[in-house]
Design a protein around this motif. Structure first.
Motif, PDB file in Angstrom:
ATOM      1  N   SER A  96       0.834  -1.207   0.000  1.00 16.93           N
ATOM      2  CA  SER A  96       0.000   0.000   0.000  1.00 16.93           C
ATOM      3  C   SER A  96       0.866   1.253   0.000  1.00 16.93           C
ATOM      4  CB  SER A  96      -0.940   0.006   1.204  1.00 16.93           C
ATOM      5  OG  SER A  96      -0.203   0.114   2.409  1.00 16.93           O
ATOM      6  N   ARG A  97       1.992   1.219   0.744  1.00 17.79           N
ATOM      7  CA  ARG A  97       2.890   2.371   0.748  1.00 17.79           C
ATOM      8  C   ARG A  97       3.491   2.575  -0.640  1.00 17.79           C
ATOM      9  NH1 ARG A  97       5.353   0.572   6.114  1.00 17.79           N
ATOM     10  NH2 ARG A  97       4.115   1.657   7.685  1.00 17.79           N
ATOM     11  N   ILE A  98       3.905   1.459  -1.251  1.00 18.72           N
ATOM     12  CA  ILE A  98       4.503   1.566  -2.586  1.00 18.72           C
ATOM     13  C   ILE A  98       3.489   2.111  -3.584  1.00 18.72           C
ATOM     14  CG2 ILE A  98       5.474   0.222  -4.490  1.00 18.72           C
ATOM     15  CD1 ILE A  98       6.678  -1.658  -2.378  1.00 18.72           C
ATOM     16  N   GLY A 130       6.377  13.827 -11.197  1.00 17.50           N
ATOM     17  CA  GLY A 130       7.289  12.901 -11.867  1.00 17.50           C
ATOM     18  C   GLY A 130       6.798  11.466 -11.878  1.00 17.50           C
ATOM     19  N   ARG A 131       6.448  10.915 -10.698  1.00 16.54           N
ATOM     20  CA  ARG A 131       6.060   9.502 -10.592  1.00 16.54           C
ATOM     21  C   ARG A 131       4.540   9.391 -10.607  1.00 16.54           C
ATOM     22  NH1 ARG A 131       8.734   7.299  -5.347  1.00 16.54           N
ATOM     23  NH2 ARG A 131       7.804   5.380  -6.146  1.00 16.54           N
ATOM     24  N   ASN A 176       0.420  10.151  -3.144  1.00 22.38           N
ATOM     25  CA  ASN A 176       0.572  11.158  -2.094  1.00 22.38           C
ATOM     26  C   ASN A 176       1.553  12.250  -2.473  1.00 22.38           C
ATOM     27  OD1 ASN A 176      -1.243   9.851  -0.382  1.00 22.38           O
ATOM     28  ND2 ASN A 176       0.353   8.575   0.527  1.00 22.38           N
ATOM     29  N   SER A 177       2.482  11.930  -3.372  1.00 17.62           N
ATOM     30  CA  SER A 177       3.487  12.921  -3.771  1.00 17.62           C
ATOM     31  C   SER A 177       3.030  13.784  -4.935  1.00 17.62           C
ATOM     32  CB  SER A 177       4.796  12.205  -4.137  1.00 17.62           C
ATOM     33  OG  SER A 177       4.594  11.344  -5.251  1.00 17.62           O
ATOM     34  N   ILE A 178       1.773  13.622  -5.363  1.00 23.83           N
ATOM     35  CA  ILE A 178       1.268  14.441  -6.476  1.00 23.83           C
ATOM     36  C   ILE A 178       1.141  15.891  -6.026  1.00 23.83           C
ATOM     37  CG2 ILE A 178      -0.717  14.875  -7.972  1.00 23.83           C
ATOM     38  CD1 ILE A 178      -1.258  11.899  -8.007  1.00 23.83           C
TER      39      ILE A 178
END
Length: 521
Positions: free
Chosen positions: A158-160, A177-178, A166-168
């Motif tokens: 779930s973290r992966i 980027g990801r 969450n980093s959006i």
């Protein structure tokens, strides 16, 4: 994942137990039949055989128990036992049930021997349950291990999975980027909506600033109040008129003041009334605005109310002042017309009629002067020499005890005829209230002109009202001198027209100095 793993292990555990139970039960039945086949060829005394965990029973064809290795004595007929009846009928049979003799759950197996009797072996099922229960601890350990591993793996996964989400950057999601390819359309949509929202916010901020600029520059108060009393907007003029500090903020209209008009606005009603706030007369009006609440306008009508009051007082005073000489003229003329007055009284009445007529004419002239001064345009002003005006006034009072003093006079902006009238009225008023033929002095100094007397003086209360229309300090002296009570009102009006300051310095019983300070050219 933890739930599904736990359920899967439990289901596998239950299935395994069921299969193990069935297999172990079949093994036990097979063992019993194997032993029975050995016993079927035994033709000796069964009592010599030793069984530790099994029970041997021999049943005759009629169901009578011939021998039982666990129970001595006579037993009930066993012909109806399922395994026994099957053995007589088919050569063999088995059954699992609770024994009413030994009071245990037993597994029974029976075969038909060559001598026509049925030989039956049975054993307690507790060994089966013990076998099954022996498997529970390792299976529970396995379940716990699966739960821990599934929890760790699911959290890690779930973290992966969530880390790129969450980093959006929600401000610019398409530039993250990801970013998953599946989320790219959503990111573009969010960025488009962000742009639209930013545009709307800028438009709202611009409208808000324009609204604040418009309402902030208003001299009248303005408020927007939602249904329920919440104050949405309140300009500085409204705070000032309601006696509040400019920096104060209010969440409810009742925090401003518990006025009856505010309760009406709170209830959604329209207001059009006046209220007294801190000595000010405020006119408050509210209009209902659909889907918002009420727009409230606050006007300071203190000056208007004061002017209306003065106008009413002026009309009343004019009526009173006109009625007095007219009454005297009418009364004396009726006496003369009726012939009831002799020649001596006719002369006296005629003198009184003439006196009242002169007084009436003077009153009318003063009223007309006040009315005329209301419409004098300021563009007719020019340079005026105060010393010349003072000299003209002094010449009008030749033969009277009048002194003229000039100290560095300066030309001022105005109309010489109006300034002459103002100074004339000051001098005339000074002579009226002077005593013992003391001198009246006109002092011209710079842009100021002063008139002083040594008369009765003014009390503090009189100084506050001396410029009011028809106000007289000494009414008996005014009647004797023919004063109308409008002279100083005319002076004040002329000073206001010229933007001049007027001041009074007076001591009761010693005299009065009235000074008009004009503006230089």
């Amino acid at each position: 994942m933890v739930f599904m793993a736990s359920v899967s292990v439990l289901l596998a555990f239950l299935i395994f137990l069921a299969v193990a139970y069935s297999d172990y039960k079949n093994v036990q039945i097979g063992e019993l039949f194997s032993d029975l086949r050995l016993l079927s060829s035994f033709d000796g005394d069964y009592s010599v055989l030793q069984f530790k965990d099994r029970r041997l029973t021999v049943i005759a064809p009629d169901g009578t128990v011939l021998y039982d290795s666990m129970v001595g004595g006579e037993l009930e007929n066993h012909a109806s036992r399922p395994e026994v009846s099957d053995a007589f009928a088919y050569g063999s049979g088995y059954e699992m049930r609770r024994s009413t003799t030994v009071l245990e759950n037993m597994l029974y197996a029976a075969i038909l021997s060559s001598d026509g009797n049925v030989i039956r072996l049975s054993r307690a099922t507790s060994s089966i349950y013990a076998y099954i229960l022996g498997m529970v601890p390792p299976l529970l350990f396995l379940l716990l291990l699966v739960i821990v591993l599934s929890a760790f793996i699911s959290l890690r996964i779930s973290r992966i999975i969530c880390e790129p989400i969450n980093s959006i950057d929600l401000e610019h999601p398409a530039e993250s980027g990801r970013l998953y390819d599946e989320l790219a359309p959503l990111a573009r949509r969010i960025e488009h909506q962000n742009a639209e929202i930013s545009g709307h916010l800028r438009s709202l901020e611009r409208d808000k600033n324009e609204f604040a600029l418009i309402t902030g520059g208003m001299k009248d108060g303005f408020m927007v109040v939602r249904r329920g009393g919440a104050v949405v907007s309140m300009n500085g003029a409204a705070k000032r008129l309601l006696g509040k500090n400019p920096g104060e903020e209010f969440t409810s209209i009742l925090e401003i003041g518990r006025y009856p008009e505010f309760f009406t606005i709170l209830e959604g009603g329209a207001v059009d009334s006046k209220m007294d706030v801190g000595g000010r007369v405020l006119e408050i009006r509210s209009e209902l605005v659909e889907d918002i609440g009420s727009a409230v306008f606050i006007f300071d009508v203190s000056e208007k109310e004061a002017l209306d009051r003065k106008e009413r007082e002026f009309v009343q005073n004019v009526s009173h002042e006109l009625r007095t000489p007219i009454t005297s003229i009418s009364g004396y003329s009726e006496l003369i017309a009726s012939g009831t007055a002799d020649n001596e009284h006719v002369t006296e009445f005629s003198r009184l009629i003439n006196k009242e007529a002169v007084r009436l004419a003077r009153l009318i002239d003063d009223i007309l002067d006040l009315s005329r001064l209301e419409s004098v345009p300021a563009d007719e002003f020019s340079g005026v020499d105060l010393e010349t005006v003072a000299a003209d006034v002094a010449s009008s009072f030749s033969g009277r005890n009048l002194e003229l003093v000039s100290e560095s006079p300066v030309r001022v902006s105005g109309r010489s005829d109006l300034i002459f009238e103002a100074v004339y009225n000051l001098v005339d008023n000074a002579f009226k209230y002077n005593r013992n033929d003391n001198p009246v002095t006109i002092l011209v100094s710079g842009t100021s002109i002063s008139v002083s007397d040594r008369g009765i003086g003014l009390s503090p209360e009189d100084r506050q009202r001396v410029f009011d229309r028809f106000y007289r300090v000494d009414k008996s002296r005014s009647r004797e001198t023919g004063g109308t009570g409008l002279g100083l009102s005319i002076v004040k009006r002329i000073a206001d027209m010229h933007g001049a300051d007027i001041s009074i310095s007076s001591t009761l019983g010693e005299g009065t100095v009235i000074t008009i300070s004009f503006r230089p050219i």
